[in-house]
Design an enzyme around this catalytic site. Sequence first.
Site, PDB file in Angstrom:
ATOM      1  N   HIS A  42       0.863  -1.329   0.038  1.00 24.57           N
ATOM      2  CA  HIS A  42       0.126   0.028   0.117  1.00 24.57           C
ATOM      3  C   HIS A  42       0.738   1.317   0.085  1.00 24.57           C
ATOM      4  O   HIS A  42       0.249   2.203  -0.306  1.00 24.57           O
ATOM      5  CB  HIS A  42      -0.890  -0.055   1.134  1.00 24.57           C
ATOM      6  CG  HIS A  42      -0.319   0.113   2.515  1.00 24.57           C
ATOM      7  ND1 HIS A  42      -0.164  -0.535   3.382  1.00 24.57           N
ATOM      8  CD2 HIS A  42      -0.024   1.447   3.212  1.00 24.57           C
ATOM      9  CE1 HIS A  42       0.530  -0.103   4.344  1.00 24.57           C
ATOM     10  NE2 HIS A  42       0.588   0.934   4.386  1.00 24.57           N
ATOM     11  N   ASP A  52       0.077  -7.847   1.896  1.00 21.51           N
ATOM     12  CA  ASP A  52       0.318  -6.418   1.653  1.00 21.51           C
ATOM     13  C   ASP A  52       1.680  -5.984   1.567  1.00 21.51           C
ATOM     14  O   ASP A  52       2.374  -5.258   2.337  1.00 21.51           O
ATOM     15  CB  ASP A  52      -0.177  -5.875   2.920  1.00 21.51           C
ATOM     16  CG  ASP A  52      -0.272  -4.127   2.712  1.00 21.51           C
ATOM     17  OD1 ASP A  52      -0.212  -3.701   1.502  1.00 21.51           O
ATOM     18  OD2 ASP A  52      -0.202  -3.509   3.874  1.00 21.51           O
ATOM     19  N   SER A  70       4.958   2.020   7.927  1.00 18.26           N
ATOM     20  CA  SER A  70       4.370   0.792   7.198  1.00 18.26           C
ATOM     21  C   SER A  70       5.632   0.527   6.274  1.00 18.26           C
ATOM     22  O   SER A  70       6.227   1.321   5.561  1.00 18.26           O
ATOM     23  CB  SER A  70       3.384   1.281   6.211  1.00 18.26           C
ATOM     24  OG  SER A  70       1.978   1.594   7.085  1.00 18.26           O
TER      25      SER A  70
END
Length: 337
Positions: free
Chosen positions: A180, A210, A289
């Site tokens: 993402h 992800d 992230s």
Amino acid sequence: MRRPAFYSRSPREPRNAAEPGATIAQNASDGTDTTQSQPAQAAAVPQAPQRWQPGRRSFALLVALVVGMGATGAVMWPKGYRQLTQKDIDQAVLRTLHTTTLPSPAAKAAEIIRPSVVRVVGYGTEKTTPEAKVEKRGRNLAKGKPAETPADEAAGQQVERGVGTGVVIVDKGIILTNLHVVAGSETIKVTFFDGLESPATITGVQPENDLAVLQAQKLPDDLIPATMRSTADLQPGDQVVAVGFPFGIGPSVSAGVVSGLKRSFRSPEGKQELGNLIQFDAAANPGNSGGPLINMDGEVLGIVTAILNPTQQRTFIGIGFAVPIENAASAAGSPPF
């Protein structure tokens, strides 16, 4: 007048004229040297026996004796000298620990992983939809900028679409991050620990976890890949550290513990559910992230993926999730542990 000798090793007998030494001294007194003129005589006279030199030989014998006794442990310590005991050594170590400030385990772990952590930025064309404008205002406010800037008026330019973190797992420039972070980006740029910036391309994805794999085009001379560690023996309560670029600031370090294992997480939009996650309480925010979750040895246990928050503020409330490194390594084509 002849000066007396400084010291004498042993009583010496007066030399007679038959000794070679006496002949040379006698001739030297009148200014002539007849050493070469009397070879036959010098050869005929027997040499005096070499005298024993107790100083040199005694010293050599003493050295050999001390070395031999040291090798066998039978050293005779001088009177009044006390040999160190284990108790003395322990007390010295404890004193050093009390008087010296040592780095924390988290600091040492962060120092190990730091050369392998990169900043990842995805760029794309500026969108002009109302939703995109709202999202842009939110990013500006998060960075401390005005909600509206002159740059916002220009459509079609390259702007940041996502900011996150990555970790180098192969010294050829292979980097793990979150999908993402780079999804929808037209170009990707990574910044290494020494400040070197490089374009990067996506070479692999694992949407169910992800995860994305990047290949950097330019590399530092001394690039150090991270060491990965199996999570098979990981337990709740184990200490962990998260390293990344929250809100683009960093590299930043936060420490905590493993809160749980085999957790599940559904994205706020409800589009995707991730499973088999590591739950941790080290502070993580947008920008973390894709960064590494490591143990106290600086080994990567997982890739930080999401934070749980019941509000829309996207701030950390104490629950973060990471994809186990076993899954992340398989995304890069590495064999499982």
